[in-house]
Design a protein around this motif. Structure first.
Motif, PDB file in Angstrom:
ATOM      1  N   LEU A 195      27.037  36.281  31.724  1.00 28.05           N
ATOM      2  CA  LEU A 195      28.223  36.215  32.572  1.00 28.05           C
ATOM      3  C   LEU A 195      27.944  35.341  33.797  1.00 28.05           C
ATOM      4  O   LEU A 195      27.022  35.608  34.560  1.00 28.05           O
ATOM      5  N   ILE A 196      28.763  34.303  33.958  1.00 28.95           N
ATOM      6  CA  ILE A 196      28.591  33.377  35.072  1.00 28.95           C
ATOM      7  C   ILE A 196      29.427  33.780  36.279  1.00 28.95           C
ATOM      8  O   ILE A 196      28.978  33.715  37.417  1.00 28.95           O
ATOM      9  N   GLN A 197      30.680  34.206  36.008  1.00 27.67           N
ATOM     10  CA  GLN A 197      31.582  34.527  37.106  1.00 27.67           C
ATOM     11  C   GLN A 197      32.753  35.337  36.560  1.00 27.67           C
ATOM     12  O   GLN A 197      33.048  35.302  35.367  1.00 27.67           O
ATOM     13  N   GLU A 198      33.435  36.059  37.448  1.00 28.97           N
ATOM     14  CA  GLU A 198      34.664  36.763  37.081  1.00 28.97           C
ATOM     15  C   GLU A 198      35.740  36.441  38.114  1.00 28.97           C
ATOM     16  O   GLU A 198      35.432  36.191  39.277  1.00 28.97           O
ATOM     17  N   PHE A 199      37.004  36.438  37.658  1.00 28.92           N
ATOM     18  CA  PHE A 199      38.098  36.005  38.514  1.00 28.92           C
ATOM     19  C   PHE A 199      39.297  36.944  38.388  1.00 28.92           C
ATOM     20  O   PHE A 199      39.641  37.367  37.283  1.00 28.92           O
ATOM     21  N   PRO A 200      39.967  37.247  39.513  1.00 25.25           N
ATOM     22  CA  PRO A 200      41.148  38.110  39.464  1.00 25.25           C
ATOM     23  C   PRO A 200      42.428  37.362  39.127  1.00 25.25           C
ATOM     24  O   PRO A 200      43.465  37.973  38.937  1.00 25.25           O
TER      25      PRO A 200
END
Length: 235
Positions: free
Chosen positions: A28-33
């Motif tokens: 997992l590199i990043q998460e976004f809302p």
């Protein structure tokens, strides 16, 4: 596979993050809302897989997919079963997970993503050189509008808003001059005043402390004038 998560529900992101952490093939590199933040990220990085929610405010999952030139593999994660047929009209979508997601169903989705045939080999995450980017996107009335860098004449700051004046149309966005300056290639654009960035290729005339671009007379501050003169191909 390098992956990101796009979902407006914090709990949903947390659940997928946990599942990803237990899978040896995923990083997992990043998460976004929201999708807008993800698009900004993808302007600078490439990923192999996206876990994408459909129902998000302002910009849906399908809107997001349509905004991408070369979308990576995508697994839709949604509480709505009604979009399955529409989802598989997109070649990049490899599976459709309905919340709540079981561990077994998640593992099957990853197997599909691994076996999904693409024209190119899975890509490593890497930064894109800013000077090689030819366009950027702005958010206008819940739509992402693509603007070609070369078409921009000037960018002007007015209070909390930025006026982007192109060859054919003008746009107003809520942003700062600094933020857009960081997005523009340095070899083409120059900040000549605290309120103005210009496309140096569009200069028609220079007189005293101002430049003419299209129909606009733009002031040039004393501090920026020397840098402007360095950019010009003087005889």
């Amino acid at each position: 596979m390098n992956c990101i998560i796009i979902d407006d529900e914090e709990m949903a992101r947390a659940i997928i993050t946990e599942m990803v952490s237990r899978h040896p093939d995923l990083k997992l590199i990043q998460e976004f809302p929201n999708a807008i933040q993800a698009i900004k990220f993808l302007n600078n990085f490439e990923v192999d897989l996206i876990f994408l929610d459909i129902h998000m405010p302002d910009f849906t999952g399908f809107d997001f997919i349509q905004s991408l030139k070369n979308p990576p593999r995508i697994i839709l994660v949604t509480s709505d079963k009604n979009f399955a047929i529409e989802a598989f009209e997109y070649e990049c979508i490899v599976d459709y997970l309905v919340k709540p997601i079981s561990e077994d169903r998640f593992q099957k989705a990853i197997q599909k993503a691994n076996s999904f045939k693409t024209a190119a080999k899975p890509r490593e995450i890497k930064a894109v050189e800013k000077d090689n980017v030819n366009e950027f996107y702005i958010n206008i009335d819940r739509r992402l509008i693509k603007i070609d860098m070369a078409s921009v004449n000037i960018v002007e700051a007015k209070g909390d808003y930025i006026h982007i004046r192109t060859e054919s149309k003008n746009y107003v966005v809520h942003s700062t001059l600094k933020k857009i300056e960081d997005k523009l290639p340095k070899d083409l654009f120059l900040k000549v005043h605290r309120s103005f960035i210009i496309n140096t290729k569009k200069i028609i005339d220079i007189e005293d402390n101002s430049v003419l671009i299209a129909k606009y007379v733009i002031p040039v501050s004393r501090a920026n004038r020397s840098e402007l003169m360095k950019r010009l191909n003087l005889l």
